[in-house]
Design an enzyme around this catalytic site. Sequence first.
Site, PDB file in Angstrom:
ATOM      1  N   HIS A  23       4.924   9.186  -3.471  1.00  0.00           N
ATOM      2  CA  HIS A  23       5.597   7.889  -3.600  1.00  0.00           C
ATOM      3  C   HIS A  23       6.398   7.818  -4.903  1.00  0.00           C
ATOM      4  O   HIS A  23       7.543   7.357  -4.920  1.00  0.00           O
ATOM      5  CB  HIS A  23       4.573   6.759  -3.570  1.00  0.00           C
ATOM      6  CG  HIS A  23       3.963   6.521  -2.232  1.00  0.00           C
ATOM      7  ND1 HIS A  23       4.144   5.360  -1.514  1.00  0.00           N
ATOM      8  CD2 HIS A  23       3.172   7.307  -1.458  1.00  0.00           C
ATOM      9  CE1 HIS A  23       3.487   5.427  -0.371  1.00  0.00           C
ATOM     10  NE2 HIS A  23       2.882   6.605  -0.324  1.00  0.00           N
ATOM     11  N   ASP A 124       7.841   0.142  -4.761  1.00  0.00           N
ATOM     12  CA  ASP A 124       7.370   0.938  -3.636  1.00  0.00           C
ATOM     13  C   ASP A 124       6.775   0.021  -2.564  1.00  0.00           C
ATOM     14  O   ASP A 124       6.232  -1.044  -2.868  1.00  0.00           O
ATOM     15  CB  ASP A 124       6.303   1.920  -4.130  1.00  0.00           C
ATOM     16  CG  ASP A 124       5.812   2.842  -3.037  1.00  0.00           C
ATOM     17  OD1 ASP A 124       6.342   3.959  -2.919  1.00  0.00           O
ATOM     18  OD2 ASP A 124       4.882   2.456  -2.293  1.00  0.00           O
ATOM     19  N   GLN A 355       8.533  23.806  -4.935  1.00  0.00           N
ATOM     20  CA  GLN A 355       8.837  23.783  -3.502  1.00  0.00           C
ATOM     21  C   GLN A 355      10.327  23.731  -3.214  1.00  0.00           C
ATOM     22  O   GLN A 355      10.805  24.373  -2.275  1.00  0.00           O
ATOM     23  CB  GLN A 355       8.132  22.589  -2.850  1.00  0.00           C
ATOM     24  CG  GLN A 355       8.288  22.521  -1.343  1.00  0.00           C
ATOM     25  CD  GLN A 355       7.253  21.621  -0.709  1.00  0.00           C
ATOM     26  OE1 GLN A 355       6.072  21.942  -0.707  1.00  0.00           O
ATOM     27  NE2 GLN A 355       7.689  20.493  -0.191  1.00  0.00           N
ATOM     28  N   ASP A 394       2.013   8.353   7.850  1.00  0.00           N
ATOM     29  CA  ASP A 394       3.229   8.342   8.665  1.00  0.00           C
ATOM     30  C   ASP A 394       3.511   9.690   9.310  1.00  0.00           C
ATOM     31  O   ASP A 394       4.515   9.865   9.998  1.00  0.00           O
ATOM     32  CB  ASP A 394       4.421   7.930   7.803  1.00  0.00           C
ATOM     33  CG  ASP A 394       4.656   8.902   6.646  1.00  0.00           C
ATOM     34  OD1 ASP A 394       3.721   9.645   6.279  1.00  0.00           O
ATOM     35  OD2 ASP A 394       5.768   8.906   6.093  1.00  0.00           O
ATOM     36  N   GLN A 395       2.633  10.658   9.119  1.00  0.00           N
ATOM     37  CA  GLN A 395       2.948  12.045   9.464  1.00  0.00           C
ATOM     38  C   GLN A 395       3.076  12.283  10.965  1.00  0.00           C
ATOM     39  O   GLN A 395       3.882  13.117  11.403  1.00  0.00           O
ATOM     40  CB  GLN A 395       1.910  12.971   8.840  1.00  0.00           C
ATOM     41  CG  GLN A 395       1.931  12.929   7.319  1.00  0.00           C
ATOM     42  CD  GLN A 395       0.632  13.357   6.669  1.00  0.00           C
ATOM     43  OE1 GLN A 395      -0.189  14.046   7.286  1.00  0.00           O
ATOM     44  NE2 GLN A 395       0.415  12.938   5.429  1.00  0.00           N
TER      45      GLN A 395
END
Length: 477
Positions: A23, A124, A355, A394-395
Amino acid sequence: MEKAAAPTPTPHVLVIPFTAQGHTLPLLDFAALLAARGLRLTVVTTPANLPLLSPLLAAHPAAVRPLTLPFPSGTLLPPGLENTKGCAPQYFPVFLHALASLRDPILAWARSQPDDPVAAVIADFFCGWAQPLARELGAAGIVFTPSGVLGTAIPHSLFRRLVSRPPDCGDEFTVSFPAIPGEPAFQWREISMMYKWFLEAGDDEQATAVRESVRQNFLWNVQESWVIVSNTFRALEGRYLETPLEDMGFKRIWAVGPVAPETDPAGTRGGEAAVAAANLGAWLDAFPEGSVVYVCFGSQAVLTPAVAAALAEALERSAVPFVWVVSAGNSGVVPEGFEARVSERGLVVRGWAPQVAALRHAAVGWFMTHCGWNSVLEAAAAGVPMLAWPMTADQFANAQLLVDEVRVAVRACAGGFGVAPDAGELAAVLRDAVGTKGHGVRARAKELAAEAARAVKEGGSSYADLEALVHEIRKLC
């Protein structure tokens, strides 16, 4: 001689992140875009989370300042815990409730500087309490969602409708969302842990307070905010942006993503990397283009020993080259002897990994991911197709979007958090992806990357939304 016009005041914007890596990072990336366009920002943080602001403060020292407040005490959290990184998912509602206690200190700070009023509050979507705070400050309330539009609308729909599972139904019970385009549906096992915790938490005083705080958070986002901003782009979620959604209060959603930088030379975005980007790149250089599978489930997912063992066995049986990033919370789950057996084609990275750099290396052809939205956008921007293994939050919605709608992913495992896949079946998925069967998905991922790049450049849809939003914020002064 005419009197010179008074200079236009620069809007002062208050930014309130939620203390989870997935987030905080995109909200700080968004803040950097606003600072680059001349807005002045104050970013709320706590002592342990202050280092995450370092890149933003260094890049925009004149435009950004931190507001460091003590982390709320007397919560249900262990002493010293200020970030969800490495925590079990059940901590999320507790963090959400705890951070709401920052409201009064923020209000006191804002009132202590009447000559520099806050024009807008960007918070957020797990900090819904900031929306009525904005109203109290006479400022515009802006919800920033680090998830996509689909992944944001679903929890807001659940908390608005208070959907529950009948007592005689199991995890296969299906929940549909008729107010969302396409009327998506998910099994109960795919509904977020936070919502299920909300329904199942006890009735004692503390649990009741947390439950009410969690639900009110989502209602405030819809009822109290001025606008909603999402880290997404039209080529990815156009059908959810075309028409205002009932579950989001029919508000316009401004799509400004991907907000993450295209490069991260030091490989330290989000924390100190366990392996230098240059060293990881040198290891990847030994493999042909598109042959390596990058495996990472983010900073939040905690793998059970059974899940880790199945994944390790699948990687070993598949014979594909791979990088497996094992987060700090999973450091002990790699089976004994595994690394020695795969040392010629496999690399295990324990801790935070660079990443962004890894996904943009030519050797990386696939990304096995939990489908957290940051990872989704980083892969989309890099043109890397995904092996979808959603676990919570939410995946599942993200995986459905990627596999069924956008066609830049294939399903790797559908069981969710704690469910171990069949190692043989997962090994076959890995082999097929790297082989000729994955060609179509790989080609579509390259197309999506080009669309993502166009979106954020001048003339693109996300660029236009960002410029228009900044223009609207300037009009608040």
